[in-house]
Motif scaffolding. Structure first.
Motif, mmCIF file in Angstrom:
data_model
loop_
_atom_site.group_PDB
_atom_site.id
_atom_site.type_symbol
_atom_site.label_atom_id
_atom_site.label_comp_id
_atom_site.label_asym_id
_atom_site.label_seq_id
_atom_site.Cartn_x
_atom_site.Cartn_y
_atom_site.Cartn_z
ATOM 1 N N ASN A 99 61.157 10.951 1.811
ATOM 2 C CA ASN A 99 60.454 9.778 1.645
ATOM 3 C C ASN A 99 61.839 9.008 1.297
ATOM 4 N N LEU B 283 63.434 4.899 0.614
ATOM 5 C CA LEU B 283 63.337 3.544 0.459
ATOM 6 C C LEU B 283 64.900 3.020 0.443
ATOM 7 N N ASN C 178 61.137 -3.842 1.625
ATOM 8 C CA ASN C 178 60.965 -2.384 2.149
ATOM 9 C C ASN C 178 59.744 -2.224 2.867
ATOM 10 N N ILE D 224 64.507 -2.464 -5.546
ATOM 11 C CA ILE D 224 64.607 -0.963 -5.391
ATOM 12 C C ILE D 224 65.934 -0.664 -5.224
ATOM 13 N N GLY E 202 65.612 4.599 -3.679
ATOM 14 C CA GLY E 202 64.395 4.318 -4.357
ATOM 15 C C GLY E 202 64.451 5.258 -5.660
ATOM 16 N N ARG F 168 57.061 6.343 -4.443
ATOM 17 C CA ARG F 168 57.967 6.541 -3.244
ATOM 18 C C ARG F 168 56.847 6.742 -2.018
ATOM 19 N N CYS G 152 56.069 4.280 1.291
ATOM 20 C CA CYS G 152 56.352 4.521 2.348
ATOM 21 C C CYS G 152 55.271 4.694 3.378
ATOM 22 N N CYS H 58 58.866 5.592 -13.934
ATOM 23 C CA CYS H 58 59.669 4.613 -13.384
ATOM 24 C C CYS H 58 60.345 3.866 -14.388
#
Length: 613
Positions: free
Chosen positions: A433, A435, A443, A480, A484, A492, A496, A611
């Motif tokens: 994935n 970003l 995004n 981001i 990502g 993430r 996506c 995060c």
């Protein structure tokens, strides 16, 4: 793929195609160089007249006359030199800009087969170092390469008018220097080819290290990576040293020719000046000798410039070959002459499809694939690692083309579609994935640049992403970072999926795209698919059978072939491989709904903790 031994004319023709709107500046630069060169050649002759008629002849009017002419020539020469430099800078910088654009645009048009032929580091080197070297070489060519030969030829003609015998010295020196410089160029060119290939390897190591920096640090492998980088860097050092050892002969050869010529000219000129005292018709004047010495310096300095051009061209020849390899690469996936511009529905049909990544591969990646998927159906694909599940779905949007057989989407062969139309109808969420730098909203809008804020929020709710997005201080405006890296794996994946849903595709492909989310969230995402996009054909590749268990049909793959297909219940009865996977994934279950709920909540807490926006 273009070879590294392309004909120079072909290289030049390919590169000059990128000149385009900067042709005017690229022509004006040498035009001003010609004006500057002519004036610099005329100035020594005027100086000789000033010395002979004004200084030696004792004529003040002659001094004023020739002095003002010299001043005018110098001013015009200065202006011409400034303008040539200005236009050369604009032309070369614009040429480099267009060349980078053409390279990047070409890479964007490549199929995965083409991209596989060039490493990431190699493409980066060609877009940066190689283009910069070409830019410098081009700037030198439109200035110095015009100036130097012109100075040599015209200065020799003027010196020939003054003294036939002395001017012949140049006819001896020039070929000697030319042969020596050509020999150096031929010797050093293969070394520079190796240098740039090694630069590719170096960039690959840096790219790989930065992409996997977390793994490097977690395994404490910094010293290993340092040594690996050091070995390649040392190889570049050794290659450059070899090249410099060869090119080191450039200056000694040039200085030998320059000072040898000056000694011969001084000796011959002095003899002719002495002879002129006995017979003025047979010798030189002091002004003539001054002009000859000036012309000698102009000729020899021009030869010095030629030697610099030779070095630069030798370096840039390898760069030009590498750039042209990309520009001349023909994409294996191209539109036909009259492509279909609309995909009628999401049906998919594989007819005896065989696929190889390259023509020389002995064993196909996919073999004898026959599938008929109705529009709007949900298809699950399972199989062990290396069973070519991802390769199968990448054929649908023509990231690769089938080697034999045919693949139909909406009742037409995918090769009959306009590529943009086909890919606009297919949304893929790949295993890796990705970003891009920008806000979360930006995004998501990759799926549809014209989408409203309400559309963005709606697809994020479908992908179970709206909840964690609103927990960020800036919500959908959260920035981001590259790749990502400041969101967790599960977050993430959901972003996506939302991005793919915003396309409103007729075919949605999820390639193991919910592996990092918990089972509860996975189920909510699948439920949203069935209620919100019922007419979209959905293909779900998964290692976790729970993700595909409710599919209309499940395909079991093994070693590039379809082992079996059917519903979940049918496969439990007929397919031993599927039953084995199911039993291995379910034998440890049974803790109860409360434990499952607690596990899901713990997972969500872990995801949020990862995060650090």
């Amino acid at each position: 793929m273009a070879t590294s031994e392309e004909h120079p004319k072909h290289l030049i023709r390919t590169l000059l195609h990128s000149l385009r709107e900067y042709k005017r500046e690229s022509l004006l630069a040498p035009a001003f160089v010609m004006v500057e060169s002519i004036l610099e050649i005329v100035i020594p002759t005027i100086m000789a007249q000033l010395i002979d008629q004004g200084v030696s002849g004792g004529s003040m009017p002659a001094i004023w006359k020739f002095g003002l002419i010299l001043l005018g020539c110098a001013v015009v020469s200065l202006f011409a030199g400034f303008m040539s430099g200005r236009y050369a800078a604009i032309g070369s910088s614009g040429f480099a800009k267009n060349l980078r654009h053409d390279l990047f645009e070409k890479v964007q048009s490549f199929s995965f087969t083409n991209i596989d032929r060039f490493s990431t580091g190699s493409i980066i080197t060609r877009l940066t170092t190689d283009v910069t070297n070409i830019q410098f070489a081009f700037q030198m060519i439109i200035r110095v390469a015009v100036r130097a030969p012109m100075m040599v030829i015209v200065a020799w003609i003027f010196s020939f008018r003054i003294s036939h015998s002395i001017s012949m010295v140049f006819l001896v020196i020039i070929p000697i220097l030319g042969v020596a410089l050509t020999g150096l160029a031929l010797s050093v060119h293969p070394i520079f080819e190796k240098v740039f290939h090694t630069y590719d390897h170096l960039n690959n190591i840096v790219d790989e290290n930065l992409q996997g920096i977390r793994v490097v640090k977690s395994y404490d492998r910094e010293e290993h990576e340092d040594r690996k980088f050091g070995r390649v860097s040392q190889r570049i050092f050794r290659l450059y040293c070899r090249a410099e050892h060869v090119m080191a002969f450039n200056w000694p050869i040039l200085n030998t020719c320059v000072y040898g010529a000056m000694l011969i000219i001084s000796w011959m000129g002095t003899k002719q000046i002495v002879a002129s005292h006995n017979n003025p018709m047979l010798g030189l004047t002091t002004g003539d000798l001054t002009a000859l010495v000036t012309y000698a310096m102009q000729i020899l300095m021009s030869l010095n410039m030629v030697s610099m051009i030779v070095v630069m061209v030798v370096i840039s020849r390898a760069d030009a070959e590498r750039i042209c390899q990309v520009l001349n690469e023909v994409s294996t996936v191209r539109d036909n002459s009259h492509p279909i511009t609309k995909v009628p529905n999401g049906s998919i049909k594989f007819n005896d499809v065989t696929f190889r990544y390259s023509e020389g591969s002995e064993r196909p990646v996919l073999e004898d694939i026959n599938l008929d998927i109705k529009s709007g159906k949900t298809i699950g694909i399972v199989g062990g690692t290396g069973s070519s599940k991802s390769s199968l779905v990448q054929l649908i949007p023509r990231l690769y083309d089938v080697s034999s057989g045919s693949l139909e989407v909406g009742g037409h062969d995918v090769r009959d579609y306009d590529l943009v139309a086909l890919r606009d109808a297919v949304a893929m969420v790949l295993q890796k994935n990705v970003l891009f730098t920008g806000t979360i909203a930006e995004n998501i809008r990759w799926g549809n640049p014209d989408a409203t804020d309400e559309d963005v929020v709606r697809v994020c709710k479908l992908a179970q992403a709206d909840g964690f997005i609103r927990e960020f201080p800036k919500g959908y405006d959260t920035y981001i970072e590259e790749g990502g890296s400041n969101v967790s794996g599960g977050q993430r994946q959901r972003l996506c999926i939302a991005r793919a849903l915003l396309k409103k595709p007729q075919i949605l492909i999820l390639d193991d795209s919910t592996s990092a989310v918990d089972t509860k969230t996975d189920k909510l995402i699948r439920n949203a698919f069935s209620t919100e996009i019922p007419d979209t054909t959905k293909i779900i590749i998964a290692q976790r059978l729970a993700s595909v268990q409710e599919s209309d049909e499940i395909i079991v793959m093994e070693e590039g072939k379809i082992l079996d297909h059917g519903t979940h219940d049918e496969l439990l009865k007929t397919c031993e491989e599927y039953r084995s996977i199911y039993e291995s994934q379910t034998k440890n279950q049974g803790k109860g709904d409360d434990d499952d709920e607690r596990s899901n909540n713990d997972y969500e807490e872990q995801q949020r903790a990862e995060c650090y926006c």
